[in-house]
Scaffold this motif. Structure first.
Motif, PDB file in Angstrom:
ATOM      1  N   LYS A  33      -1.523  -2.943 -25.484  1.00  0.00           N
ATOM      2  CA  LYS A  33      -0.993  -1.662 -24.966  1.00  0.00           C
ATOM      3  C   LYS A  33       0.094  -2.325 -24.036  1.00  0.00           C
ATOM      4  O   LYS A  33       0.134  -3.404 -23.457  1.00  0.00           O
ATOM      5  N   LYS A 120      -3.748   0.194 -31.405  1.00  0.00           N
ATOM      6  CA  LYS A 120      -4.287   1.273 -30.764  1.00  0.00           C
ATOM      7  C   LYS A 120      -3.719   2.478 -31.005  1.00  0.00           C
ATOM      8  O   LYS A 120      -2.663   2.711 -31.797  1.00  0.00           O
ATOM      9  N   SER A 130       2.798  -2.457 -29.752  1.00  0.00           N
ATOM     10  CA  SER A 130       2.025  -3.377 -28.944  1.00  0.00           C
ATOM     11  C   SER A 130       3.338  -4.437 -28.220  1.00  0.00           C
ATOM     12  O   SER A 130       4.366  -4.088 -28.477  1.00  0.00           O
TER      13      SER A 130
END
Length: 298
Positions: A33, A120, A130
Motif C-alpha cells: 500500500k 491489494k 504498490s
C-alpha cells in the motif's frame, strides 16, 4: 514525498534502481500500500493509535516492560541469549512483536518482492498499485557507536628488530628509508596502561534503542535464515509514533497491472517465496503461487 518514478515492468524497475537513484548508501522497503493511501512509513508500534493517549514517559516504560517480558521467555527458545537490548528487540521484531524498528533491506529485488507479492484492492474491489520506498537520508549507523568505543592501541617498539635506516636496499622499489629523526631512537618504550589504550570508551557507551537521539540503521545478527536471505536491516526510530519525514525517502510506484509479470520474473530470478523464506512456510507459499495462483507447472 518525491514520487518521480512509476514502474510498468521488471526491466524498468532494474533500470531505475541502477541509473536513476541518487548516489550513496541506500535502503529499500516494499509496501503493498502507498503512503498516500494511508500506510505511512512508521514502525509497527506506531500504528497503534490508542498509545498516543499515553504520555511519552508512559509509552517509553511500556516498550521497556514489553521487551523485558519477551526477553524472559527467550531462554527456552533460542540457543544464544541476546547481549544487548538491540539484539533482543531485533528478535522480538522478527517474531512479530510491535517495536520501534522498521524492516528495510539492502537488496532492491527483495523490496520489490514485498511490494508485488500480493496485490491489494481498494474499497470497491479494484486492484491498487504498490511501492518501493528508498531511504536516502543516510542515517547514523549502529556500527559507528561500536567503532567509537574500540581501544586506541598505541604502538610499542620492537626491541628485537634492528631499526631500518637509509640505504637498506629497498630504494629500487620506491621505498625510502626512515626519516633521520626516527633512526636509532634511544628512548626506551614506555609501558602502556589499559586506561591509555582505551581512550574514552567508558565514557561513550552505546545507547539503548530507547535512548537514541536520531534514527539509527542496525544490521541485526542473523537469528534466522530468513533474515540472511532477505538482506534485512532495521531502522531504529527515535520517534516511533511519527512517520518518516518526506525528505528522507523516494517513492517508486509499481503499477498494479505490472504485478503479475513482475512476480513471474522474480520467481525466474530466484527472488521469491522459497528463497526468501527458507522454511516450510516458504515452500508452501511458493507451491500455492505456482499451482493455484499462477496456474503454472512445477
Amino acid at each position: 514525498m518525491s514520487t518521480p518514478f512509476e514502474i510498468e515492468s521488471f526491466e524498468e524497475y532494474l533500470q531505475t534502481v541502477r541509473n536513476e537513484l541518487p548516489e550513496g548508501r541506500k535502503y529499500f522497503r516494499g509496501q503493498t500500500k502507498l503512503v498516500s493511501a494511508g500506510y505511512e512509513l512508521k514502525p509497527s508500534i506506531g500504528r497503534y493509535g490508542h498509545l498516543l493517549e499515553k504520555s511519552f514517559r508512559e509509552r517509553d516504560e511500556l516498550e521497556r516492560e514489553v521487551l523485558d517480558v519477551f526477553s524472559n521467555h527467550l531462554v527456552t527458545h533460542v540457543q544464544h541469549l541476546p547481549r544487548t537490548d538491540w539484539e533482543a528487540l531485533a528478535i522480538a521484531q522478527h517474531h512479530g512483536l510491535p517495536t520501534r524498528f522498521m524492516d528495510w533491506t539492502t537488496n532492491p529485488l527483495v523490496a520489490l518482492y514485498f511490494a508485488v507479492r500480493e496485490t491489494k484492492t481498494d474499497d470497491d474491489g479494484g486492484p491498487i498499485s504498490s511501492a518501493v520506498y528508498v531511504l536516502i537520508s543516510d542515517p547514523q549507523r549502529y556500527t559507528n557507536f561500536n567503532r567509537k568505543q574500540q581501544p586506541a592501541v598505541k604502538p610499542v617498539k620492537d626491541l628485537a628488530t634492528t631499526p631500518a635506516t637509509r640505504g637498506s636496499g629497498y630504494e629500487e622499489f620506491g621505498v625510502e628509508g626512515l626519516d633521520p629523526s626516527e633512526e636509532d631512537d634511544p628512548t626506551p618504550p614506555t609501558a602502556t596502561t589499559t586506561d591509555e589504550m582505551v581512550e574514552g570508551s567508558m565514557h561513550s557507551p552505546t545507547p539503548s534503542p530507547f535512548e537514541i537521539t536520531e534514527n539509527v540503521i542496525y544490521h541485526p545478527p542473523h537469528v534466522s535464515p530468513r533474515m540472511r536471505a532477505q538482506d534485512s536491516v532495521l531502522l531504529a526510530c527515535q520517534k516511533p509514533f511519527e512517520a518518516l519525514e518526506e525528505r528522507d525517502c523516494l517513492e517508486i510506484i509499481i503499477r498494479h497491472d505490472a504485478h503479475d509479470d513482475i512476480r513471474r520474473r522474480l520467481d525466474q530470478y530466484g527472488v521469491f517465496d522459497r528463497q526468501l523464506f527458507p522454511d516450510l512456510d516458504g515452500i508452501a507459499k511458493w507451491l500455492r503461487y505456482r499451482v493455484f495462483e499462477s496456474k503454472g507447472e512445477l
